[in-house]
Design an enzyme around this catalytic site. Structure first.
Site, PDB file in Angstrom:
ATOM      1  CD  GLU A  95      -9.004 -11.938  -6.281  1.00 31.68           C
ATOM      2  OE1 GLU A  95      -8.376 -11.297  -5.415  1.00 31.68           O
ATOM      3  OE2 GLU A  95     -10.140 -11.640  -6.686  1.00 31.68           O
ATOM      4  CD  GLU A  96      -6.050 -15.352 -12.910  1.00 37.71           C
ATOM      5  OE1 GLU A  96      -6.217 -15.940 -13.998  1.00 37.71           O
ATOM      6  OE2 GLU A  96      -6.983 -15.147 -12.092  1.00 37.71           O
ATOM      7  N   GLY A 130     -10.629  -1.936  -8.892  1.00 34.19           N
ATOM      8  CA  GLY A 130     -10.852  -0.933  -7.866  1.00 34.19           C
ATOM      9  C   GLY A 130      -9.796  -0.979  -6.779  1.00 34.19           C
ATOM     10  CE  LYS A 164     -11.311  -3.844   4.638  1.00 33.26           C
ATOM     11  NZ  LYS A 164     -11.605  -5.137   5.301  1.00 33.26           N
ATOM     12  CD  GLU A 266     -12.339  -9.045   6.311  1.00 30.72           C
ATOM     13  OE1 GLU A 266     -11.786 -10.141   6.129  1.00 30.72           O
ATOM     14  OE2 GLU A 266     -12.347  -8.130   5.464  1.00 30.72           O
TER      15      GLU A 266
END
Length: 410
Positions: A95-96, A130, A164, A266
Site C-alpha cells: 500500500e505504501e 489497478g 473511482k 464505503e
C-alpha cells in the site's frame, strides 16, 4: 470477442450474453451510460490477449506490481508484444507504493515509451496496481482506454467494478484521484484461486460488506460459501464474484460516481482505511494488513459504534461477528497498530465534506439493522462524536492485542 463498449440494451444488474465459443462467461454492468463488459473463465491467458488485441491499440502499457509481474503480468505483456509494442511498468508490492511518486514515475515512463490517444492501459494485479493504472489512464491525454485484469478476489469483487481511481497521500487513502470508466474487466478465475489463503479471505470481505449493508438476502448463500480455511475453488470464487457484481452493478447504474446510494459501498471503510494505512509497512514478509481484512475490522468497529449509540441491536452486532468469523478474519491482525495513528487517518477520511459536521464529529456509514442503513437523505452518512469512534477503535485494538487465537499476520 469485441470488447468495445456497446449500446446498452434494457438495463440489468448483471446481464448475461450467450455462451462464448471458448466456454467463457460474459456479464456486464452499466456506468454513466456506458456498458462495461466482464469476461470470466479459467486458464484464459490466450483469450485475454486476443480480446485486448481487438482493441486496435498502437501501444499497450501494462501496470502491475513486482510479484504479479513474475506470476502473470509478464506473460501477458509478452503475448501483447506480438500485437503492438508493450511496456511493462511494475512497482514493489504494498500500500505504501500506491502514491504520487509511483504515479509520476509511470507517467514519465509511459510518455517516454510514446503512448498516444490510441494506446491502452492494462491493469494486472490487485487493487493497488489497478488504482495506479486507473489514475494513469485517466490523466494521460485526459483519458486513455483502461482494461482491468484482476488477479485477486478483492480486486475482482471490489476495486475494478468502479469508476473511482485514486492514490494515497501521507494523510489518508485515496485522497488524490479521478473518475475513469474501464472498457472491460477480464477475470481468470484459475489465477484468482491461486491466491494465498490470507488473500482469499481478504477478498471475500467486500462481498460480505455488500450483504451486511445493502443486500442481506445474500447472507444465506454466503453462509454456505464462506470457509475459514479459504479452500475456495474457481467455481466458488465465480459465485462470490457474481454476488458482488449483482450489488455493485445495480448501485453503479443508479449512482455511477458513488456520491449518494453508492456511498453504502464505503461501509466499514472509515476505520478500515485508517487501519490499512496505519498497518502498512510494519515489517518484512508481507505482514501488512490487507484491504479486505481492514474493511472487515472496520465493519466490526462501525457496528460497535452503532451499538454504543443505541442504533444497532445485539442481534445485528452478532451477525457481523458471525460472518467475519466465517471468513477467518481475526482482531489480532491489528497487533502493533497505534490507536493514535488510526485516529489521525480517520480525521482525513475521503468522505469528508459530503455532509456538514463540526470538528468533533466523524461521518460514517452506520446501520440500524442488517441491510438497513441510516440517513438515506444525507448520503447515508451519520455524524458520530469522535469520542465514540475513538472508544470503538481503542476497544478493537485492545481486543486484538489480547487475542490468543493465533490468526495474526504470519
Amino acid at each position: 470477442m469485441d470488447l468495445q463498449a456497446r449500446e446498452p440494451a434494457a438495463a440489468a444488474d448483471a446481464t448475461a450474453a450467450p455462451p462464448l465459443p471458448s466456454g467463457l462467461r460474459e456479464r456486464s454492468f452499466d456506468i454513466a451510460g456506458k456498458r462495461v463488459r466482464v469476461v470470466l473463465g479459467e486458464h484464459i491467458e490466450a483469450e485475454m490477449a486476443a480480446a485486448l488485441a481487438e482493441l486496435d491499440a498502437d501501444r499497450f502499457v501494462v501496470v502491475t506490481d513486482a510479484r504479479v509481474a513474475e506470476l502473470a503480468a509478464g506473460a501477458l505483456a509478452e503475448r501483447l508484444e506480438r500485437t503492438a509494442p508493450t511496456l511493462l511498468l511494475s512497482h514493489p508490492p504494498g500500500e505504501e507504493f500506491k502514491n504520487l511518486a509511483t504515479l509520476s514515475r509511470f507517467v514519465d515512463l509511459a510518455l517516454d515509451f510514446g503512448v498516444t490517444r490510441r494506446s491502452v492501459v492494462v491493469a494486472v494485479g490487485g487493487g493497488i496496481p489497478g488504482n495506479i493504472a486507473g489514475v494513469l489512464a485517466g490523466l494521460l491525454f485526459r483519458g486513455l482506454r483502461l482494461v482491468h485484469v484482476p488477479t485477486t478476489v478483492i480486486a475482482a469483487c471490489d476495486s475494478v467494478l468502479s469508476v473511482k481511481q485514486a492514490v494515497n497521500t501521507g494523510h489518508a487513502k485515496n485522497t488524490v484521484g479521478l473518475y475513469h470508466i474501464p472498457e472491460a474487466v477480464l477475470v481468470d478465475l484459475a489465477v484468482v484461486a491461486n491466491g494465498s489463503p490470507r488473500d482469499l479471505r481478504s477478498g471475500t470481505c467486500e462481498t460480505v460488506k455488500n450483504a451486511l449493508a445493502i443486500e442481506p438476502a445474500q447472507i444465506p448463500r454466503l453462509r454456505r460459501l464462506l470457509r475459514r480455511e479459504a479452500d475456495y475453488s474457481p467455481a466458488d470464487l465465480g459465485e462470490i464474484f457474481e454476488l458482488s457484481l449483482a450489488v455493485k452493478g445495480r448501485l453503479l447504474r443508479e449512482d455511477p460516481y458513488e456520491k449518494h446510494a453508492g456511498v453504502l459501498l464505503e461501509y466499514g471503510h472509515t476505520v478500515g482505511h485508517a487501519l490499512e494505512l496505519a498497518g502498512a509497512g510494519r515489517g518484512p514478509g508481507g505482514d501488512m494488513i490487507r484491504h479486505g481484512e481492514a474493511v472487515a475490522l472496520g465493519m466490526t468497529a462501525a457496528a460497535d459504534v452503532a451499538h454504543r449509540a443505541g442504533l444497532l441491536d445485539a442481534e445485528g452486532l452478532a451477525v457481523h461477528e458471525e460472518l467475519i468469523g466465517r471468513i477467518g478474519i481475526c482482531r489480532c491482525l491489528t497487533v502493533g497498530i497505534a490507536p493514535e495513528t488510526v485516529l489521525h487517518h480517520i480525521a482525513y477520511d475521503n468522505k469528508r465534506g459530503y455532509r456538514s459536521c463540526d470538528g468533533s464529529e466523524v461521518t460514517m456509514v452506520l446501520l440500524r439493522a442488517v441491510g438497513a442503513p441510516l440517513n438515506a437523505e444525507q448520503r447515508y452518512l451519520t455524524p458520530v462524536p469522535q469520542a465514540l469512534v475513538a472508544a470503538a477503535v481503542h476497544d478493537l485494538l485492545r481486543r486484538g492485542k489480547e487475542c490468543t487465537a493465533g490468526h495474526g499476520p504470519s
